[in-house]
Scaffold this active site. Structure first.
Site, mmCIF file in Angstrom:
data_model
loop_
_atom_site.group_PDB
_atom_site.id
_atom_site.type_symbol
_atom_site.label_atom_id
_atom_site.label_comp_id
_atom_site.label_asym_id
_atom_site.label_seq_id
_atom_site.Cartn_x
_atom_site.Cartn_y
_atom_site.Cartn_z
ATOM 1 C CD GLU A 72 9.925 54.121 -49.445
ATOM 2 O OE1 GLU A 72 8.860 54.751 -49.564
ATOM 3 O OE2 GLU A 72 10.970 54.654 -49.031
ATOM 4 C CB CYS A 79 23.507 59.216 -27.571
ATOM 5 S SG CYS A 79 21.799 59.079 -27.063
ATOM 6 C CD1 TRP A 99 17.730 59.198 -30.936
ATOM 7 C CD2 TRP A 99 17.632 61.198 -31.893
ATOM 8 N NE1 TRP A 99 16.751 59.152 -31.881
ATOM 9 C CE2 TRP A 99 16.663 60.352 -32.490
ATOM 10 C CE3 TRP A 99 17.745 62.519 -32.346
ATOM 11 C CZ2 TRP A 99 15.825 60.792 -33.502
ATOM 12 C CZ3 TRP A 99 16.911 62.946 -33.357
ATOM 13 C CH2 TRP A 99 15.963 62.079 -33.918
ATOM 14 C CE LYS A 145 14.782 62.597 -42.370
ATOM 15 N NZ LYS A 145 14.714 61.503 -43.324
ATOM 16 C CG HIS A 179 -6.021 47.082 -65.208
ATOM 17 N ND1 HIS A 179 -7.065 46.522 -65.921
ATOM 18 C CD2 HIS A 179 -5.641 46.127 -64.319
ATOM 19 C CE1 HIS A 179 -7.315 45.304 -65.471
ATOM 20 N NE2 HIS A 179 -6.448 45.044 -64.504
ATOM 21 C CE LYS A 213 12.979 56.973 -50.340
ATOM 22 N NZ LYS A 213 12.403 57.098 -49.032
ATOM 23 N NE ARG A 233 26.826 59.819 -32.729
ATOM 24 C CZ ARG A 233 27.404 58.621 -32.758
ATOM 25 N NH1 ARG A 233 28.526 58.464 -33.411
ATOM 26 N NH2 ARG A 233 26.894 57.602 -32.129
ATOM 27 C CD GLU A 275 11.977 60.955 -51.436
ATOM 28 O OE1 GLU A 275 11.899 61.771 -50.528
ATOM 29 O OE2 GLU A 275 12.190 59.740 -51.245
ATOM 30 C CG ASN A 329 26.318 56.982 -27.009
ATOM 31 O OD1 ASN A 329 25.914 57.953 -26.402
ATOM 32 N ND2 ASN A 329 27.113 57.066 -28.060
ATOM 33 N N GLY A 330 23.215 54.024 -25.868
ATOM 34 C CA GLY A 330 22.620 52.688 -25.903
ATOM 35 C C GLY A 330 21.349 52.640 -25.087
HETATM 36 C C1 F6R Z 1 10.403 60.188 -48.484
HETATM 37 C C2 F6R Z 1 10.059 60.822 -47.241
HETATM 38 C C3 F6R Z 1 8.710 61.401 -47.110
HETATM 39 C C4 F6R Z 1 8.176 61.211 -45.693
HETATM 40 C C5 F6R Z 1 6.866 61.984 -45.495
HETATM 41 C C6 F6R Z 1 6.293 61.735 -44.114
HETATM 42 O O1 F6R Z 1 11.719 59.714 -48.486
HETATM 43 O O2 F6R Z 1 10.851 60.906 -46.347
HETATM 44 O O3 F6R Z 1 7.823 60.883 -48.044
HETATM 45 O O4 F6R Z 1 7.982 59.856 -45.477
HETATM 46 O O5 F6R Z 1 7.094 63.347 -45.667
HETATM 47 O O6 F6R Z 1 7.205 62.091 -43.136
HETATM 48 P P1 F6R Z 1 7.055 61.575 -41.656
HETATM 49 O O7 F6R Z 1 7.349 60.119 -41.657
HETATM 50 O O8 F6R Z 1 8.080 62.355 -40.882
HETATM 51 O O9 F6R Z 1 5.669 61.865 -41.228
#
Ligand code: F6R
Length: 598
Positions: A472, A2, A76, A593, A495, A476, A30, A479, A102-103
């Protein structure tokens, strides 16, 4: 997350509504799902809408009256889904007081019950709405508005930055506790905001309010007081920011900003959940879920990695649990019944593959629970139960703080599902935000990453609880750097992947003193002897120092949480490699996203 803005200025100088709308557009970065403003004149004009600022602007009358002062908010959602009614500002029964907040207010239910018993009528599902009613109630008992505001704030538990305005008044009343609030000063014009981006176009002179302080802001001046009401001397500072950068709070990328927001995100996720005295984790989401016979996690990408971690935690506590890639989940081949709890883990709550798996599970008679960051998202609406991770908006495409919050949300879930919780576990959970902060403060990942920018590929290995963060770390890295990266349980090296290991393939080894450290060191030696540079990310530096080119340390914690801390080092390493390569870090090519296609 928020955003708040407020303005009290010389009446001839600016149009209050224009200043508020400008402020809200400065806060848009934000992320938000609804917005609203309240302008005080002889009455109080409140305009608020679910949706973005343009929706709010379209809803305004053609010639809205100017006013004496006003407040605005981008919301938010946390308490109650996005809607016009839940948007801020919120008002008292007679529409005399408007409040933006906010909060999170932890004792909102208790306050709401008491106020309703006194005849107050609520119009939203938010925690915030208790504040204007508390102010109203104190005014009705004879307090002046400033005292009434203070009395209302004194009754709140939780975190807040609050601004209130009253009809017929040119004053703003503000208070903060664990949520930022800043006063901007430009001659006789005063601004209040949760971050300076809301008023940077007007002034760079600011006073930062501290926790526990109150401020009364009028065109005639600002008065800051402490918790007991004593005047506080404040100093005016100059913000040295280009308004262009403000959205990223001075960071070059949202991703780096969000990595640094993790301590705050974790605090929000933990708020009100671990109960130290009772050695328990209280999760409303599963309060009426009977202990399932089996748990299936369904998720994609980063959320799948969090699920691998979560499934291990649940298994360890005695319930059979498996993490499935949502795109591979199929009730025709995976038995689901009424004793199966299917947990959809999805930060966006909109991922098509995860939605499809949850619908499949619903159809097959399973009980569904969504763990998500987005209130009112499709997954939240379509599941039997929902748990919010409260990480705040994440703008960078690569998930960072939502992953950290998913990890601790699932740790709490594993405990709540099985009633298995120790004092040590609760203490360790609570210590995590500060420990993540110390990793951020002391990390040498930037310098180390700089040495390996030209590498051919990157490998990430770990065992047990550290295997999911190895995956993970690799995700990262690939990507945002566009370089080949692979992460897997360390035992798998010999293996197959070992064939690719050379002196041009750095290996990040996550070594936890409790997850088979001897075997892990054996794996480290395997890559060391092939000439690969080794970067150990570890809580046990002494054990690996002789075999690693670099050590990225993490603080001591409960052994189940080492990966939460190690992951921060891996995030920073990927970020700094990508930064040196000049990649489009916040929007990597080909990625989105929220992935709403299967
Ligand atoms: C990687 C990333 C993606 C998401 C995936 C699932 O940095 O963001 O691998 O984790 O697309 O997304 P959500 O969590 O929104 O279902």
């Amino acid at each position: 997350m928020c955003g708040i803005v407020g303005y009290a200025g010389e009446q001839t100088s600016k149009d209050v509504l224009d200043v508020l709308l400008d402020g809200l557009s400065g806060l848009e970065y934000r992320g938000y799902d609804s917005a609203g403003v309240a302008v005080a004149n002889s009455s109080l004009d409140v305009y608020k809408r679910e949706g973005d600022l343009s929706t709010l602007e379209e809803s305004l009358p053609e010639q809205p009256p100017n006013g004496f002062a006003g407040i605005g908010h981008t919301r938010w959602s946390t308490h109650g889904p996005p809607s016009d009614a839940n948007a801020h500002p919120h008002t008292d029964c007679d529409d005399r007081i408007a409040v933006a907040h906010n909060g999170i207010i932890d004792n909102d239910q208790e306050l709401r019950d008491a106020l309703e018993a006194d005849g107050h009528v609520f119009e939203s599902e938010t925690d915030t709405e208790v504040i204007p009613h508390l102010v109203e109630s104190a005014i009705d008992q004879g307090a002046d508005v400033e005292t009434a505001f203070r009395r209302a704030i004194d009754r709140l538990e939780g975190s807040y930055a609050v601004i209130a305005v009253r009809s017929g008044s040119e004053a703003l009343y503000a208070a903060r506790h664990h949520s930022p609030l800043i006063i901007g000063i430009d001659g006789d014009d005063y601004y209040l905001a949760s971050d300076v981006s809301a008023f940077l176009g007007y002034t760079e002179d600011v006073i930062y309010l501290e926790d526990g302080q109150f401020a009364t802001v009028r065109p005639a001046g600002v008065e800051v007081t402490d918790e007991r009401g004593a005047l506080v001397e404040t100093s005016v500072e100059t913000v040295d920011w280009d308004p262009e950068d403000a959205g990223k709070s001075g960071y070059d990328h949202y991703m780096l900003k969000e990595i640094h927001e993790q301590p705050h995100a974790l605090r929000e996720c933990l708020r009100g959940r671990p109960q130290g005295l009772e050695n328990a984790v209280l999760l409303e989401a599963v309060a009426d879920v009977t202990e399932p016979k089996r748990v299936h996690f369904v998720a994609c990408g980063t959320s799948y990695h969090a699920s691998l971690y979560g499934a291990r935690l649940v298994r360890e506590r005695g319930i059979p649990a498996t993490a499935f890639l949502a795109s591979e989940y199929d009730s025709d081949v995976i038995p689901i019944d009424g004793d199966t709890l299917v947990v959809g883990v999805t930060q966006s709550g909109e991922t098509a593959d995860t939605m499809s798996a949850l619908r499949d599970a619903n159809g097959a008679g399973g009980t569904t629970l969504t763990v998500t960051n987005v209130v009112g998202s499709s997954a939240a609406r379509e599941s039997d139960h929902v748990m919010y991770i409260r990480a705040g908006p994440e703008i960078g495409v690569a998930a960072t703080k939502t992953f950290a919050s998913q990890q601790i949300a699932l740790a709490m879930l594993s405990s709540a599902l099985t009633d298995d919780c120790s004092q040590e576990f609760v203490d360790a959970l609570r210590a995590l935000p500060d420990q993540v902060q110390s990793v951020l403060d002391d990390s040498r990942a930037r310098a180390i990453a700089g040495e390996y920018v030209d590498s051919d590929a990157y490998f990430f290995i770990g065992r047990g609880y550290c295997a999911p963060v190895a995956r993970e770390g690799a995700l990262k890295m690939k990507e945002i750097t566009y370089k080949h990266a692979e992460g897997f349980p360390a035992g798998e090296l010999k293996h197959g992947p070992l064939a690719l290991v050379t002196d041009r393939t750095p290996v990040f080894a996550v070594v936890n003193r409790e997850s088979n450290p001897e075997k892990m060191i054996g794996n480290v030696k395997e890559v060391e002897s092939r000439g690969a540079p080794v970067i150990a990310v570890t809580d046990t530096p002494e054990a690996v120092r002789n075999h690693a080119d670099h050590v990225l340390g993490v603080p001591d914690t409960h052994w189940r949480f080492t990966p939460v801390l190690a992951n921060v080092q891996l995030q920073l390493a990927s970020y700094w490699v990508a930064n040196r390569l000049g990649r489009s870090i916040d929007k990597p090519r080909n990625l989105a996203k929220s992935v709403t296609v299967e």
